[in-house]
Scaffold this motif. Structure first.
Motif, short mmCIF file in Angstrom:
data_model
loop_
_atom_site.label_atom_id
_atom_site.label_comp_id
_atom_site.label_asym_id
_atom_site.label_seq_id
_atom_site.Cartn_x
_atom_site.Cartn_y
_atom_site.Cartn_z
N THR A 63 -3.00 -10.60 0.74
CA THR A 63 -1.67 -10.05 1.04
C THR A 63 -1.77 -8.90 2.02
OG1 THR A 63 -1.71 -8.41 -0.75
CG2 THR A 63 -0.93 -10.64 -1.31
N VAL A 64 -0.64 -8.56 2.63
CA VAL A 64 -0.58 -7.40 3.50
C VAL A 64 -0.92 -6.14 2.72
CG1 VAL A 64 0.97 -5.96 4.89
CG2 VAL A 64 1.06 -8.46 5.11
N GLU A 65 -0.50 -6.09 1.47
CA GLU A 65 -0.83 -4.93 0.62
C GLU A 65 -2.34 -4.81 0.43
OE1 GLU A 65 3.27 -5.94 0.33
OE2 GLU A 65 1.53 -7.22 -0.11
N ASP A 66 -3.02 -5.95 0.23
CA ASP A 66 -4.48 -5.93 0.14
C ASP A 66 -5.10 -5.42 1.44
OD1 ASP A 66 -4.53 -6.98 -2.42
OD2 ASP A 66 -4.86 -9.04 -1.77
N LEU A 67 -4.59 -5.91 2.56
CA LEU A 67 -5.09 -5.48 3.86
C LEU A 67 -4.94 -3.98 4.04
CD1 LEU A 67 -6.09 -6.07 6.78
CD2 LEU A 67 -3.69 -6.54 7.38
N GLU A 68 -3.76 -3.47 3.72
CA GLU A 68 -3.51 -2.04 3.87
C GLU A 68 -4.39 -1.22 2.93
OE1 GLU A 68 0.70 -1.66 3.36
OE2 GLU A 68 1.15 -2.47 5.35
N SER A 69 -4.61 -1.71 1.71
CA SER A 69 -5.48 -1.00 0.77
C SER A 69 -6.91 -0.94 1.29
CB SER A 69 -5.44 -1.68 -0.60
OG SER A 69 -4.17 -1.57 -1.18
N ALA A 70 -7.39 -2.06 1.84
CA ALA A 70 -8.76 -2.10 2.35
C ALA A 70 -8.94 -1.16 3.54
CB ALA A 70 -9.13 -3.53 2.73
N VAL A 71 -8.00 -1.20 4.48
CA VAL A 71 -8.10 -0.32 5.64
C VAL A 71 -8.03 1.14 5.20
CG1 VAL A 71 -6.99 0.37 7.80
CG2 VAL A 71 -7.19 -2.05 7.23
N ARG A 72 -7.19 1.44 4.23
CA ARG A 72 -7.09 2.81 3.73
C ARG A 72 -8.39 3.25 3.06
NH1 ARG A 72 -2.65 2.12 1.46
NH2 ARG A 72 -3.37 1.58 -0.64
N ALA A 73 -9.01 2.36 2.25
CA ALA A 73 -10.27 2.70 1.58
C ALA A 73 -11.39 2.91 2.60
CB ALA A 73 -10.65 1.61 0.59
N MET A 74 -11.45 2.07 3.61
CA MET A 74 -12.48 2.23 4.63
C MET A 74 -12.27 3.50 5.43
SD MET A 74 -13.29 -1.65 5.99
CE MET A 74 -11.88 -2.65 5.53
N THR A 75 -11.01 3.79 5.76
CA THR A 75 -10.70 5.01 6.51
C THR A 75 -11.11 6.25 5.73
OG1 THR A 75 -8.85 3.91 7.63
CG2 THR A 75 -8.84 6.33 7.61
N GLY A 76 -10.96 6.19 4.41
CA GLY A 76 -11.35 7.31 3.56
C GLY A 76 -12.84 7.62 3.61
N HIS A 77 -13.63 6.72 4.18
CA HIS A 77 -15.06 6.95 4.30
C HIS A 77 -15.48 7.31 5.72
CE1 HIS A 77 -14.82 4.97 0.40
NE2 HIS A 77 -16.01 5.45 0.15
#
Length: 237
Positions: free
Chosen positions: A114-128
């Motif tokens: 889902t788009v929500e999954d995509l946004e969560s993944a990009v947010r988690a990666m950005t946090g690193h």
């Protein structure tokens, strides 16, 4: 997708014959250092069996990997010795450290639904990422670039063993349905067969761009040669 170590090792042997992992790592390293001079640390998300990660380890002083598959993470850990390889879900992970670059290769992002999954993944990666760090994601194909009915074939032989892979891809709404069959001929074990069906999401360019922007990244899309789907490159503001 790869439920045990033997399946992961099959994947490993097959794709090492199909892909130039070192050249791809060199290309992405160039993308990163064009945007962050002197980048010296990198996290590979969905690192699989660690072939890209091993190539990145030749180019960065500090590297780490993350993968959801226990069997693939185990192979990556063996391949890279003392390099940390973590088990985790790209949508929600926290390693407690940051890197100059975070990469997600080989269209692994397409396995999100889902788009929500995509946004969560990009947010988690950005946090690193450190400030001005670079996120490089190789997407799956887009709705307008996917070819319905696409057939892929590959076969190779090594000492005492031959491996073949065929796949057929169709579209189901926003998903690619990829049916894959593997046949292995082994001098001692004879012929074995396994198959799988993979589903990858055809996210649009706009959905990728929006996910990067929501995570606080400036983003651009660059095309790559050889029929590959290109890269989204984001810089942390």
């Amino acid at each position: 997708m790869y439920e045990n170590k033997s399946q992961a090792e099959l994947y490993d042997r097959l794709y090492q014959d199909r892909k130039d992992y070192d050249a791809e790592a060199a290309e992405v390293t160039g993308f990163v250092r064009d945007r962050k001079k002197g980048a010296s640390s990198l996290l590979d998300v969905a690192c699989g069996t660690g072939i890209h990660l091993a190539a990145f380890a030749k180019r960065f002083d500090r590297v780490a990997g993350l993968d959801m598959s226990e069997s693939m993470a185990a192979i990556a850990s063996e391949r890279l010795g003392g390099v940390p390889v973590h088990e985790g879900d790209m949508r929600a992970f926290d390693l407690g450290e940051t890197f100059d670059a975070v990469v997600c290769m080989f269209s692994s992002i397409g396995y999100l639904r889902t788009v929500e999954d995509l946004e969560s993944a990009v947010r988690a990666m950005t946090g690193h990422l450190v400030q001005d760090g670079v996120l490089a994601i190789e997407p799956w194909y887009f709705p307008d670039t996917f070819i319905p009915g696409y057939v892929s074939t590959h076969a190779f032989k090594q000492e005492g063993q031959g491996i073949s892979r065929v796949s057929h891809s169709t579209r189901e709404g926003t998903l690619t349905r990829m049916e894959i069959h593997y046949v292995v001929a082994d001098s001692e074990e004879g012929i074995t067969h396994r198959s799988e069906i993979d589903y990858l999401t055809l996210f649009s360019r706009e959905e990728y761009v929006n996910a990067f922007h929501k995570a606080g990244l400036d983003v651009e899309y660059v095309e790559t040669a050889g029929g590959r789907p290109g890269f989204f490159l984001g810089t942390r503001r």
